[in-house]
Write a protein that holds these residues in place. Structure first.
Motif, mmCIF file in Angstrom:
data_model
loop_
_atom_site.group_PDB
_atom_site.id
_atom_site.type_symbol
_atom_site.label_atom_id
_atom_site.label_comp_id
_atom_site.label_asym_id
_atom_site.label_seq_id
_atom_site.Cartn_x
_atom_site.Cartn_y
_atom_site.Cartn_z
ATOM 1 N N GLY A 64 -41.786 -27.915 3.700
ATOM 2 C CA GLY A 64 -42.486 -27.212 4.768
ATOM 3 C C GLY A 64 -43.560 -28.005 5.473
ATOM 4 N N HIS A 65 -43.567 -29.328 5.322
ATOM 5 C CA HIS A 65 -44.671 -30.137 5.845
ATOM 6 C C HIS A 65 -44.539 -30.495 7.318
ATOM 7 N N PHE A 66 -43.334 -30.467 7.837
ATOM 8 C CA PHE A 66 -43.081 -31.032 9.164
ATOM 9 C C PHE A 66 -42.958 -29.910 10.195
ATOM 10 N N SER A 67 -44.072 -29.601 10.825
ATOM 11 C CA SER A 67 -44.118 -28.456 11.734
ATOM 12 C C SER A 67 -43.354 -28.691 13.025
ATOM 13 N N ASN A 68 -43.121 -29.969 13.377
ATOM 14 C CA ASN A 68 -42.468 -30.238 14.655
ATOM 15 C C ASN A 68 -41.027 -29.743 14.698
ATOM 16 N N THR A 69 -40.368 -29.627 13.546
ATOM 17 C CA THR A 69 -38.997 -29.120 13.519
ATOM 18 C C THR A 69 -38.969 -27.599 13.558
ATOM 19 N N ARG A 70 -40.099 -26.976 13.244
ATOM 20 C CA ARG A 70 -40.278 -25.523 13.338
ATOM 21 C C ARG A 70 -39.302 -24.753 12.430
ATOM 22 N N LEU A 71 -39.059 -25.319 11.254
ATOM 23 C CA LEU A 71 -38.232 -24.600 10.292
ATOM 24 C C LEU A 71 -38.892 -23.311 9.829
ATOM 25 N N ASN A 72 -40.240 -23.276 9.928
ATOM 26 C CA ASN A 72 -40.935 -22.059 9.491
ATOM 27 C C ASN A 72 -40.730 -20.895 10.446
ATOM 28 N N GLU A 73 -40.122 -21.125 11.596
ATOM 29 C CA GLU A 73 -39.754 -20.010 12.468
ATOM 30 C C GLU A 73 -38.609 -19.193 11.862
ATOM 31 N N LEU A 74 -37.849 -19.801 10.960
ATOM 32 C CA LEU A 74 -36.709 -19.110 10.360
ATOM 33 C C LEU A 74 -37.125 -18.198 9.219
ATOM 34 N N THR A 75 -38.324 -18.419 8.684
ATOM 35 C CA THR A 75 -38.787 -17.663 7.522
ATOM 36 C C THR A 75 -39.433 -16.351 7.949
ATOM 37 N N TYR A 76 -39.890 -15.603 6.970
ATOM 38 C CA TYR A 76 -40.544 -14.336 7.279
ATOM 39 C C TYR A 76 -41.643 -14.067 6.257
ATOM 40 N N VAL A 77 -42.511 -13.135 6.582
ATOM 41 C CA VAL A 77 -43.585 -12.754 5.668
ATOM 42 C C VAL A 77 -43.369 -11.309 5.239
ATOM 43 N N THR A 78 -43.928 -10.990 4.116
ATOM 44 C CA THR A 78 -43.799 -9.633 3.601
ATOM 45 C C THR A 78 -45.070 -9.252 2.870
ATOM 46 N N GLU A 79 -45.394 -7.973 2.921
ATOM 47 C CA GLU A 79 -46.548 -7.472 2.170
ATOM 48 C C GLU A 79 -46.117 -6.818 0.872
ATOM 49 N N THR A 80 -44.809 -6.834 0.589
ATOM 50 C CA THR A 80 -44.341 -6.367 -0.714
ATOM 51 C C THR A 80 -44.499 -7.504 -1.707
ATOM 52 N N GLY A 81 -44.205 -7.229 -2.968
ATOM 53 C CA GLY A 81 -44.398 -8.255 -3.990
ATOM 54 C C GLY A 81 -43.203 -9.144 -4.224
ATOM 55 N N THR A 82 -42.133 -8.920 -3.462
ATOM 56 C CA THR A 82 -40.900 -9.650 -3.699
ATOM 57 C C THR A 82 -40.913 -11.025 -3.054
ATOM 58 N N ALA A 83 -40.239 -11.973 -3.672
ATOM 59 C CA ALA A 83 -40.143 -13.326 -3.124
ATOM 60 C C ALA A 83 -39.387 -13.294 -1.794
ATOM 61 N N PRO A 84 -39.987 -13.839 -0.723
ATOM 62 C CA PRO A 84 -39.346 -13.783 0.603
ATOM 63 C C PRO A 84 -38.332 -14.901 0.830
ATOM 64 N N ILE A 85 -37.284 -14.928 0.002
ATOM 65 C CA ILE A 85 -36.216 -15.916 0.179
ATOM 66 C C ILE A 85 -35.515 -15.656 1.513
ATOM 67 N N THR A 86 -35.273 -16.710 2.283
ATOM 68 C CA THR A 86 -34.660 -16.586 3.602
ATOM 69 C C THR A 86 -33.162 -16.876 3.527
ATOM 70 N N ALA A 87 -32.350 -15.943 4.040
ATOM 71 C CA ALA A 87 -30.901 -16.141 4.102
ATOM 72 C C ALA A 87 -30.565 -16.932 5.360
ATOM 73 N N VAL A 88 -29.755 -17.991 5.209
ATOM 74 C CA VAL A 88 -29.437 -18.858 6.342
ATOM 75 C C VAL A 88 -27.962 -19.228 6.343
ATOM 76 N N ASN A 89 -27.565 -19.794 7.457
ATOM 77 C CA ASN A 89 -26.243 -20.398 7.595
ATOM 78 C C ASN A 89 -26.439 -21.802 8.161
ATOM 79 N N ILE A 90 -25.545 -22.719 7.856
ATOM 80 C CA ILE A 90 -25.638 -24.058 8.404
ATOM 81 C C ILE A 90 -24.285 -24.467 8.974
ATOM 82 N N ARG A 91 -24.336 -25.316 9.977
ATOM 83 C CA ARG A 91 -23.120 -25.869 10.560
ATOM 84 C C ARG A 91 -23.472 -27.177 11.263
ATOM 85 N N PRO A 92 -22.492 -28.043 11.442
ATOM 86 C CA PRO A 92 -22.786 -29.303 12.116
ATOM 87 C C PRO A 92 -23.388 -29.081 13.490
ATOM 88 N N ALA A 93 -24.384 -29.899 13.831
ATOM 89 C CA ALA A 93 -25.062 -29.734 15.122
ATOM 90 C C ALA A 93 -24.211 -30.299 16.253
#
Length: 834
Positions: free
Chosen positions: A805-834
């Protein structure tokens, strides 16, 4: 204590020390080359031999224990003659190229040659002529200077737990090298460089920059993680040119990680802020401090008068000192009149604070950096401690060497998993299931009866009892080995083996990290761990969750929270708005925001960015120009950690003072002075006009400790975001050993290792999705998409990807989410060749 005589001086030392240690403790120098206080006695160089009365043979003082009544002689004609011969033998292979060697002036062999002379050897032999290895970004290896003392090998294998180098060949052809003489590829911690007594291993960024006699050295504190290592900064002409560590100083005792040793050049980054900036006609324009503070005071006053103080908020930073954070909250509460104060630690350490209060009744968790070596069994839960707190991670390796059992539960391979006794590669974010199942096994098999059955009072726990036992016992009943296997995707037998190993121990601890960039754990993970430790009677001292950044702990002590005043004093009345309410549409937000540091690595950053763009006034106070500063109306340059007098508090609650070492960059000022001056422009005063006055008020803070009382907090496993055919992979975000938040990306040296964002993908998933190592891929979540480079590796399990999560220029943190519940906010994703 034992008493012995060294060179006619009677000394008293603790039992178990060697003769050399006893001498050095009493400032009696015995020549030595291969000894290191962190390593087992080796006795290879023989320079430390001493004479003892009643003993005909010479003893290697680094390996022979000091004994009561012993009479030792360290400086006799016989010893000096032997040492002279040993130095001559070493000089057979070591070239006398001192004028071009960076070690000159700080070289042990050079000192011994001058002391015992002559500098030329009576012996002759063909010297090595091996080309230097310059392929590493940090370490230059010159085998021609090597004297084969073995310190670098032993530090790397015994202490660091890496084993990147070793002895190769025999006799005259012996040398130290990496496997197959390939380019050095390791953690780049540089421990071997500091250990090398000659110039065989060199600090590459320091090469040819200065000789030892031109350097001025100052002790300081590493500004990266929460360990708080003592570092020695070598400067020349007012500029930091090298970082090293002293084996006899600080809590780290000579240990440093790659960030602490090579990452201090961040203060010379090209994007350092040098002058205040004010937005004029849509453009940020350099202005004087007077103009910047005048404009800021006018706009703040206008918002206070028209909308009220409740429409103004502030974000503190764990990267800045106690003085800066204290003055921020003091300014906001006393001058502005608002409690809308928080930090990005809302996503990390704030969860630890909340869990500790609710489960144990304490206001902070008792962290001991030496805790691993004091326990027989260590359970590490979904955390790469050697990446987040590298030097603390060495204590886990030390504990393992001393006989402790290391149990690791983590889907991603880490340094600790490679050294573990048991490693379970569970599905990401499912550790609550495993912890609850261990509790169920403890209750069913009666392990908890060995220590503390809730409701009982025994000599060890006295009046401490845990509430809600019946509720927790009922909750964990369904958490059977079968359920663990089904949810976490591990074998039942593996779980049972780990559970028995943990429960059967007399001394145990659970360790994990909880940083703002990590999404594989939530507060429920902390509750589940606390519940288990209450059931076994171990309590809060057995739960080790250290603060992530250099001053996270200090920042909370200073009152950077919407519901706590300095010293963890509960705020009377209604609390202010937290980060979620100010930036994530969890309330009515604010109109003005004063940000110290950057918000660029915040999860779900697109939402944050939208909130920032809506503000009537955004003020950013930082050392560098960031994506947050790019959105600001006013940007203020602040001094870095080495440019001001300051104090930090590390994860263990140890206060550490720093002195200014180099001049401020440009017109930057200490943060506390900026708030003081701003108050003056607002025609008021903070009441803290000088640094001594500020420190006096900080020192007077009454720190609340809370009243220890245990209370089970039942937590069931849940998943917020399901993995399905549209988003078939779980994205885990976290830390790299070579970076720390967004600060380290400013370092040119650290960027030599990792300079851009990437994701790790398992080999099976790479085949499944048709991607290759090094290729660009498009990663998509339910909130957006990004393009990033992929690294195909077996360090992660199939069905999971890991994204630093160190490289803000790629903006990978836009894909994540926050929650006020106690559950781990694992992000579901898909990948494909660019």
């Amino acid at each position: 204590m034992i008493e012995l005589t060294i060179d006619d001086k009677k000394v008293k030392v603790a039992g178990g020390l060697t003769i050399l240690q006893a001498a050095l403790e009493n400032r009696i120098y015995i020549p030595h080359m291969c000894w290191d206080p962190r390593l087992k006695p080796y006795g290879g160089c023989r320079l430390c031999v001493v004479e003892t009365e009643g003993q005909p043979r010479l003893l290697a003082s680094c390996a022979y224990p000091a004994e009561n009544g012993m009479v030792v002689h360290t400086n006799t004609p016989r010893l000096n003659k032997i040492r002279k011969t040993l130095v001559e033998l070493l000089l057979i292979h070591h070239p006398l190229d001192c004028p071009v060697c960076d070690k000159s002036g700080a070289c042990s062999l050079q000192d011994l040659a001058l002391k015992f002379g002559p500098s030329m050897s009576r012996f002759s032999e063909k010297r090595h002529a091996v080309e230097k290895d310059t392929g590493s970004p940090f370490i230059e290896r010159n085998p021609n200077r090597c004297i084969l003392c073995g310190k670098c090998v032993r530090v790397c294998w015994e202490h660091q737990g890496v084993g990147a180098i070793n002895f190769i060949g025999r006799g005259f052809d012996s040398k130290i090298s990496q496997a197959f003489d390939e380019t050095l590829d390791c953690e780049f911690c540089g421990q071997c460089v500091d250990a090398c007594p000659v110039g065989a291993l060199g600090n590459k960024p320091f090469k040819y920059r200065a000789s030892a006699w031109f350097l001025e050295s100052y002790d300081s504190i590493c500004p990266y993680c929460g360990v708080g290592c003592t570092v020695t900064l070598d400067t020349r002409e007012g500029k930091i040119v090298r970082t090293k560590a002293d084996a006899l100083q600080g809590i780290n005792k000579g240990d440093l990680c790659v960030k602490g040793r090579y990452g201090m050049d961040f203060i010379y980054a090209e994007n350092r802020l040098r002058k205040p900036l004010v937005r004029k006609d849509g453009q940020l324009t350099e202005v004087s401090w007077e103009e910047a503070l005048y404009v800021l005071s006018e706009r703040l006053t206008e918002i206070i008068n028209t909308s009220g103080p409740a429409r103004i908020g502030a974000i503190g930073s764990s990267k800045f000192s106690n003085e800066n954070n204290y003055m921020m909250q003091h300014f906001m509460r006393k001058v502005v009149g608002t409690n809308n104060i928080d930090s990005i630690s809302r996503f990390g350490y704030a969860k630890v604070q909340e869990a500790v209060v609710k489960a144990f009744g304490l206001v902070n968790l008792p962290i001991k950096l030496n805790a691993p070596v004091e326990n027989d069994v260590i359970l590490v839960v979904e955390s790469d401690i050697t990446a987040t707190h590298p030097v603390w991670g060495l204590r886990y390796l030390e504990a393992k060497r001393k006989g402790a059992r290391l149990l690791v539960v983590d889907p991603r391979e880490s340094k600790l998993s490679r050294h573990s006794d048991i490693w379970l590669r569970i599905r990401p974010g499912t550790s609550v299931v495993l912890l609850n199942a261990i509790m169920n096994m403890a209750i069913e098999e009666g392990y908890h009866l060995k220590s503390n059955m809730p409701g009982d009072c025994n000599e060890r726990t006295r009046s401490i009892t845990a509430a809600n036992y019946e509720e927790i016992a009922q909750l964990v009943k369904p958490y059977t080995p079968e359920m663990v296997a089904d949810v976490t995707r591990i074998e039942e037998e593996e779980f049972i083996e780990l559970a028995h190993a943990f429960l059967a121990s007399e001394n145990r601890m659970i360790a994990m990290t909880m940083g703002s960039m990590e999404n594989n754990k939530g507060i429920n993970t902390l509750y589940a761990a606390a519940n288990l430790l209450m059931l076994t009677g171990d309590g809060p001292s057995a739960l080790q969750v250290p603060a992530s950044n250099a001053n996270t702990y200090g920042m909370w002590q200073m009152g950077i929270a919407p519901d706590y005043l300095p010293g963890y004093t509960k705020l009377p009345g209604a609390p202010g708005k937290n980060l979620m309410q100010m930036l994530y549409d969890k309330g009515d937000g604010v109109d003005a925001l004063y940000v110290m540091g950057s918000l660029g690595i915040s999860p779900q950053f697109k939402t944050v960015e939208t909130a920032l763009r809506r503000l009537k006034l955004l003020v950013v106070q930082d050392i560098r120009f960031t994506e947050t500063a790019n959105l600001a109306h006013i940007v203020l340059p602040v001094c870095s950690w080495a440019e001001e007098d300051a104090t930090f508090i590390n994860a263990a609650g140890i206060g550490q003072r720093l002195e200014r070492i180099v001049a401020p960059t440009g017109d930057s000022l200490p943060g506390w002075q900026i708030f003081r001056n701003l108050a003056r422009f607002m025609k008021t005063s903070t009441g803290l006009e000088t640094l001594p006055a500020l420190r006096q008020q900080i020192d007077a803070i009454v720190k609340e400790g809370g009243r220890e009382r245990w209370c089970y907090v039942p937590v069931a496993f849940d998943e917020l975001e399901r993995i399905d055919r549209h988003y078939p992979l779980a994205m885990v975000t976290g830390n790299l050993m070579q970076h720390s938040g967004s600060l380290s990306v400013m370092s040119r040296s650290l960027s030599e290792v990792f300079s851009e964002a990437f994701i790790q993908v398992n080999e099976r998933d790479a085949v499944r999705f048709g991607i290759t190592d090094g290729a660009q891929v498009r990663i998509e979540s339910r909130r957006g998409q990004a393009i990033v480079k992929v690294k195909v590796t077996d360090e992660v399990i199939a069905g999971m990807i890991f994204a630093p999560g160190h490289f803000s220029n790629t903006r990978l943190n836009e894909l994540t989410y926050v929650t006020e519940t106690g559950t781990a906010p694992i992000t579901a994703v898909n990948i494909r060749p660019a």
